[in-house]
Design an enzyme around this catalytic site. Structure first.
Site: not given
Ligand code: BG6
Length: 488
Positions: A43, A87, A142, A176, A210, A234, A334
């Protein structure tokens, strides 16, 4: 071949964190077709040059070796263009159409990296402007919906105006290198297939941990949570890669048919398993990188009363002849103790022991996704320091050893990152590593009972930042006589 890549959400987080760096790497590696344009759409009122400057400034946050030199950026920048769009306005899609007609490129990629709420609108408007012809490919990020019904609604709207072959639902975990190597290991080698089954495998563990918190995405994350952010997509894609039958060939639909069967075979939830086999948590204040960090509820953008989960641990099973009875554990969160994404396939112990071995030591195949990618095969070997005790040779002592395939070392510079791989696949029209609508719906169907039951229960269990999640997660796996890898 010529291409135009239109990036809706061209100034957003995903564009500068993942997509632009990936496109630049493809450019640097010489794999991006030369005759291309990348058109950022947002925008803001920006000229092409201002957009280029913005992207260049964002590259400063990219890790050293992946950052372009001034000279490299200048060359890359000649591909970059900008179009200001609202949009919701058909007239703005007409302007986009004019821009695209200047060249009539062989392939037009529309990458929808906007807020998910806009997906349907963007796709419908693209079609209304006549931009959904056979040369168009649409990439959808996603999360596609927040439950089964909303996912179906998006897919129905998309399928009304596009052929399934034009739709690239992206799950970057499929791009990956380790995941592609998991496919290669399983279906390009004969070694593992005979033992890839319930008779030889004791359990499978998928961990996507993470150490970071929600960063600046608190507002988004609070509406999403770990189940929708990581498990529905994932983690379940990893389950498919581990559990699927060998496809009849390497075509996209052959692969996706087999993945779909795995999702359909996942054990449905019952009131009992919802209570025992689904643990969720939320981080409280703790320590990360040696520093105190705030709890989830104190993160910017997060509701102080939030019931959103930042950790999930599940136990399930693929209920078919190959896998019946093999526990499959999935864990993600997390602010856990480390950044560590891996799949562990734990094999059964020897049927009869003639050696002494450390307690719990078994053969194990580890597919490492993060922080490095590679494969490790854990075995037991004769230790070299056998002592004599009481004048007799003691039973030989075995020690754990590892066969290591480190993809960084082995393939180093030739390796291609997940988004780079997937973007090139979209431009080339290869759908193998993208998710079909029925797969996605099946994954939502499986997680839906969790969403429903969590809506009205006591809320997530607290865990301190920098730990491995609530203790209930270890208790869950311990009931089967197993433990998570960091506890072994
Ligand atoms: C994303 C999530 O799809 O994947 C994030 O929305 C997450 O929250 C990320 O941190 C992790 O991806 P990667 O490749 O860093 O493991």
């Amino acid at each position: 071949m010529s291409f135009d890549l239109v990036l809706f959400g061209g100034t957003g987080d995903l564009a500068w964190r993942k997509l632009m760096p990936a496109l630049f790497q493809a450019f640097r590696h010489g794999s991006l077709p030369k005759d291309g344009r990348i058109v950022g759409v947002a925008r803001d009122d920006l000229s092409d040059d201002q957009y280029r400057e913005l992207i260049q400034s964002r590259f400063n946050a990219v890790e050293g070796a992946k950052r372009p030199s001034a000279e490299e950026f200048e060359k890359f920048a000649s591909l970059l263009h900008y179009l200001r769009m609202d949009l919701s306005k058909p007239a703005d899609y007409a302007r986009l159409s004019d821009l695209l007609k200047q060249r009539n490129a062989d392939t037009v990629v529309m990458y929808v990296a906007t807020a998910p709420a806009l997906f349907t609108q963007v796709v419908e408007q693209i079609a209304a402007a006549g931009l959904n012809g056979p040369s168009t490919r649409v990439v959808l990020e996603k999360p596609l919906g927040h439950d089964l019904a909303s996912n179906r609604a998006i897919n129905a709207a998309v399928c009304k105006v596009l052929d399934e072959k034009q739709v690239f639902r992206i799950d970057h975990y499929l791009g990956k290198p380790s995941v592609q190597n998991l496919f290669a290991m399983r279906f390009g080698n004969a070694l593992f297939e005979p033992i890839w089954r319930r008779e030889h495998i004791a359990n499978i563990q998928i961990t996507i941990a993470e150490d970071l918190g929600v960063e600046k995405r608190g507002a988004f994350y609070d509406q999403t949570g770990a189940l929708r952010d990581m498990v529905q997509n994932h983690a379940l894609q990893l389950v498919c890669a581990i559990g699927m039958e060998p496809p009849i060939n390497s075509h996209a639909d052959a692969i996706r048919d087999e993945k779909l069967k795995v999702l359909r075979a996942l054990k449905p939830w019952t009131p009992e398993t919802l209570g025992l086999h689904a643990i969720r948590g939320q981080y409280t204040a703790g320590t990360a990188y040696g520093e105190r960090v705030p709890g989830y509820k104190d993160e910017p953008g997060v509701d102080p009363e939030s019931r959103t989960e930042t950790f999930v641990a599940l136990r399930t099973e693929i209920a078919n002849w190959r896998w019946a009875g093999v526990p499959l554990y999935i864990r993600t969160g997390k602010r856990l103790a480390s950044r560590d994404a891996r799949i562990e396939v734990n094999f059964r112990p020897t049927p009869h022991a003639i050696y002494r071995a450390p307690a719990g030591a078994v053969n194990k195949l580890v597919i490492n996704l993060q922080p490095r990618d590679g494969l490790e095969l854990h075995m037991l070997a004769q230790a070299q320091d056998n002592r004599r005790s009481n004048g007799h040779q003691s039973a030989a002592q075995l020690a754990p050893v590892q066969l290591d395939l480190d993809f960084d070392k082995r393939f180093g510079a030739e390796r291609v990152g997940a988004y780079e791989r997937l973007l090139l696949d979209v431009i080339d029209g290869r759908l193998n590593l993208f998710v079909r609508s029925d797969e996605q719906e099946e994954a939502w169907r499986w997680v839906e009972p969790l969403i429903d039951s969590w809506a009205s229960d006591g809320g997530p269990r607290p865990y301190a930042a920098g730990t491995w999640g609530p203790s209930a997660s270890s208790a869950m796996i311990a009931r089967d006589g197993f433990s998570w890898s960091e506890e072994q």
